[in-house]
Design a protein around this motif. Structure first.
Motif, mmCIF file in Angstrom:
data_model
loop_
_atom_site.group_PDB
_atom_site.id
_atom_site.type_symbol
_atom_site.label_atom_id
_atom_site.label_comp_id
_atom_site.label_asym_id
_atom_site.label_seq_id
_atom_site.Cartn_x
_atom_site.Cartn_y
_atom_site.Cartn_z
ATOM 1 N N LYS A 86 0.848 -1.193 0.000
ATOM 2 C CA LYS A 86 0.000 0.000 0.000
ATOM 3 C C LYS A 86 0.877 1.233 0.000
ATOM 4 C CE LYS A 86 -3.947 -2.085 2.157
ATOM 5 N NZ LYS A 86 -5.132 -1.905 2.891
ATOM 6 N N SER A 87 0.416 2.259 -0.667
ATOM 7 C CA SER A 87 1.133 3.524 -0.709
ATOM 8 C C SER A 87 1.167 4.128 0.684
ATOM 9 C CB SER A 87 0.426 4.479 -1.681
ATOM 10 O OG SER A 87 0.961 5.769 -1.566
ATOM 11 N N LYS A 88 2.291 4.710 1.023
ATOM 12 C CA LYS A 88 2.416 5.360 2.331
ATOM 13 C C LYS A 88 1.605 6.656 2.377
ATOM 14 C CE LYS A 88 6.821 3.265 3.245
ATOM 15 N NZ LYS A 88 8.195 3.273 2.887
ATOM 16 N N ARG A 89 1.437 7.283 1.227
ATOM 17 C CA ARG A 89 0.684 8.544 1.166
ATOM 18 C C ARG A 89 -0.820 8.324 1.162
ATOM 19 N NH1 ARG A 89 3.874 12.074 -3.364
ATOM 20 N NH2 ARG A 89 5.785 12.364 -2.165
ATOM 21 N N ASP A 90 -1.261 7.310 0.418
ATOM 22 C CA ASP A 90 -2.688 7.047 0.264
ATOM 23 C C ASP A 90 -2.897 5.544 0.361
ATOM 24 O OD1 ASP A 90 -5.329 6.752 -0.489
ATOM 25 O OD2 ASP A 90 -5.187 8.051 -2.248
ATOM 26 N N LYS A 91 -3.442 5.082 1.456
ATOM 27 C CA LYS A 91 -3.596 3.646 1.716
ATOM 28 C C LYS A 91 -4.514 2.947 0.719
ATOM 29 C CE LYS A 91 -1.044 3.686 5.382
ATOM 30 N NZ LYS A 91 0.325 3.264 5.274
ATOM 31 N N ARG A 92 -5.294 3.699 -0.042
ATOM 32 C CA ARG A 92 -6.166 3.103 -1.057
ATOM 33 C C ARG A 92 -5.386 2.691 -2.299
ATOM 34 N NH1 ARG A 92 -9.982 8.015 -1.931
ATOM 35 N NH2 ARG A 92 -7.912 8.919 -1.816
ATOM 36 N N VAL A 93 -4.214 3.255 -2.494
ATOM 37 C CA VAL A 93 -3.408 3.016 -3.691
ATOM 38 C C VAL A 93 -2.466 1.843 -3.458
ATOM 39 C CG1 VAL A 93 -1.684 4.017 -5.239
ATOM 40 C CG2 VAL A 93 -3.543 5.440 -4.361
ATOM 41 N N GLN A 94 -2.493 0.881 -4.400
ATOM 42 C CA GLN A 94 -1.615 -0.285 -4.341
ATOM 43 C C GLN A 94 -0.397 -0.050 -5.244
ATOM 44 O OE1 GLN A 94 -2.200 -3.262 -2.569
ATOM 45 N NE2 GLN A 94 -3.930 -2.192 -1.629
ATOM 46 N N ILE A 95 0.768 -0.374 -4.706
ATOM 47 C CA ILE A 95 2.037 -0.218 -5.437
ATOM 48 C C ILE A 95 2.576 -1.614 -5.758
ATOM 49 C CG2 ILE A 95 4.398 0.679 -5.329
ATOM 50 C CD1 ILE A 95 2.393 2.921 -5.134
ATOM 51 N N LEU A 96 3.004 -1.791 -6.997
ATOM 52 C CA LEU A 96 3.624 -3.046 -7.409
ATOM 53 C C LEU A 96 5.105 -2.814 -7.668
ATOM 54 C CD1 LEU A 96 0.991 -4.340 -9.993
ATOM 55 C CD2 LEU A 96 1.260 -5.030 -7.610
ATOM 56 N N SER A 97 5.900 -3.783 -7.284
ATOM 57 C CA SER A 97 7.326 -3.716 -7.584
ATOM 58 C C SER A 97 7.847 -5.126 -7.826
ATOM 59 C CB SER A 97 8.096 -3.024 -6.459
ATOM 60 O OG SER A 97 7.859 -3.660 -5.225
ATOM 61 N N LEU A 98 8.970 -5.203 -8.509
ATOM 62 C CA LEU A 98 9.578 -6.492 -8.816
ATOM 63 C C LEU A 98 10.345 -7.029 -7.613
ATOM 64 C CD1 LEU A 98 11.061 -5.827 -12.376
ATOM 65 C CD2 LEU A 98 8.981 -7.089 -11.807
ATOM 66 N N THR A 99 10.264 -8.341 -7.417
ATOM 67 C CA THR A 99 11.125 -9.011 -6.455
ATOM 68 C C THR A 99 12.472 -9.236 -7.135
ATOM 69 O OG1 THR A 99 10.446 -11.185 -7.244
ATOM 70 C CG2 THR A 99 9.159 -10.238 -5.415
ATOM 71 N N GLU A 100 13.394 -9.823 -6.430
ATOM 72 C CA GLU A 100 14.684 -10.145 -7.048
ATOM 73 C C GLU A 100 14.481 -11.123 -8.210
ATOM 74 O OE1 GLU A 100 18.854 -12.263 -5.783
ATOM 75 O OE2 GLU A 100 17.901 -10.952 -4.306
ATOM 76 N N LYS A 101 13.591 -12.094 -8.010
ATOM 77 C CA LYS A 101 13.261 -13.048 -9.081
ATOM 78 C C LYS A 101 12.632 -12.309 -10.268
ATOM 79 C CE LYS A 101 10.438 -17.176 -9.887
ATOM 80 N NZ LYS A 101 9.483 -18.131 -9.282
ATOM 81 N N GLY A 102 11.778 -11.357 -9.984
ATOM 82 C CA GLY A 102 11.143 -10.566 -11.037
ATOM 83 C C GLY A 102 12.145 -9.710 -11.788
ATOM 84 N N GLN A 103 13.103 -9.134 -11.050
ATOM 85 C CA GLN A 103 14.145 -8.321 -11.683
ATOM 86 C C GLN A 103 15.022 -9.174 -12.589
ATOM 87 O OE1 GLN A 103 14.243 -4.911 -11.284
ATOM 88 N NE2 GLN A 103 15.734 -4.970 -12.922
ATOM 89 N N GLU A 104 15.341 -10.397 -12.144
ATOM 90 C CA GLU A 104 16.120 -11.317 -12.974
ATOM 91 C C GLU A 104 15.348 -11.679 -14.244
ATOM 92 O OE1 GLU A 104 17.092 -14.652 -10.473
ATOM 93 O OE2 GLU A 104 18.392 -13.440 -9.192
#
Length: 152
Positions: free
Chosen positions: A84-102
């Motif tokens: 969840k976004s630190k600024r707005d808890k309604r907003v979902q943030i996606l990011s790559l894991t190390e496996k995803g980055q590979e």
């Protein structure tokens, strides 16, 4: 009629057919089968490290149900994490894991190798002609998308 209309049309048809085939059947990457849409999501995240979910939905033009299915699959396979976004808890943030980055790096490397091997057979002017064709296809797509939005 244009000189190569029939041949170009046939090869565009084959390209679309093959793209649909690979999207349905998937592409094997490190023992995991990913659809083209899965790969596009990984690429969208790989370029920016993290993105808001709605930004990816807008960028890729996906409906929310399709996107949710893709995200759940990528979460389960540990390619991405959702916070969840630190600024707005309604907003979902996606990011790559190390496996995803590979996976993102492997996808990028494979794309580059394929494109370079294809372009090795073309002259500079032929590359320019290909680029011009692709830019025109993109412009056509944008025009059609705009027309559809205006009709709704």
């Amino acid at each position: 009629m244009r000189n190569y209309y029939i041949e170009i049309n046939e090869y565009l048809y084959k390209l679309i057919k093959n793209t649909i085939f690979y999207d349905r059947n998937g592409i094997l990457l490190n023992g995991v089968v990913l659809s083209i849409t899965d790969i596009l999501v990984l690429k969208a995240l790989g370029d920016d490290k993290e993105k808001k979910m709605y930004e990816i939905i807008d960028d890729l033009g996906l409906d929310r149900n399709t996107f949710a299915t893709i995200i759940n699959k990528l979460l389960q396979q540990q390619f991405i994490i959702k916070t969840k976004s630190k600024r707005d808890k309604r907003v979902q943030i996606l990011s790559l894991t190390e496996k995803g980055q590979e996976a993102f790096c492997e996808i990028s490397d494979k794309e580059k190798k394929i494109l370079f091997s294809l372009l090795n057979d073309f002259s500079f002017n032929e590359e320019k002609a290909i680029l011009k064709f692709l830019v025109k296809l993109d412009m056509l797509h944008k025009e059609k998308s705009k027309e559809q939005e205006e009709m709704q």
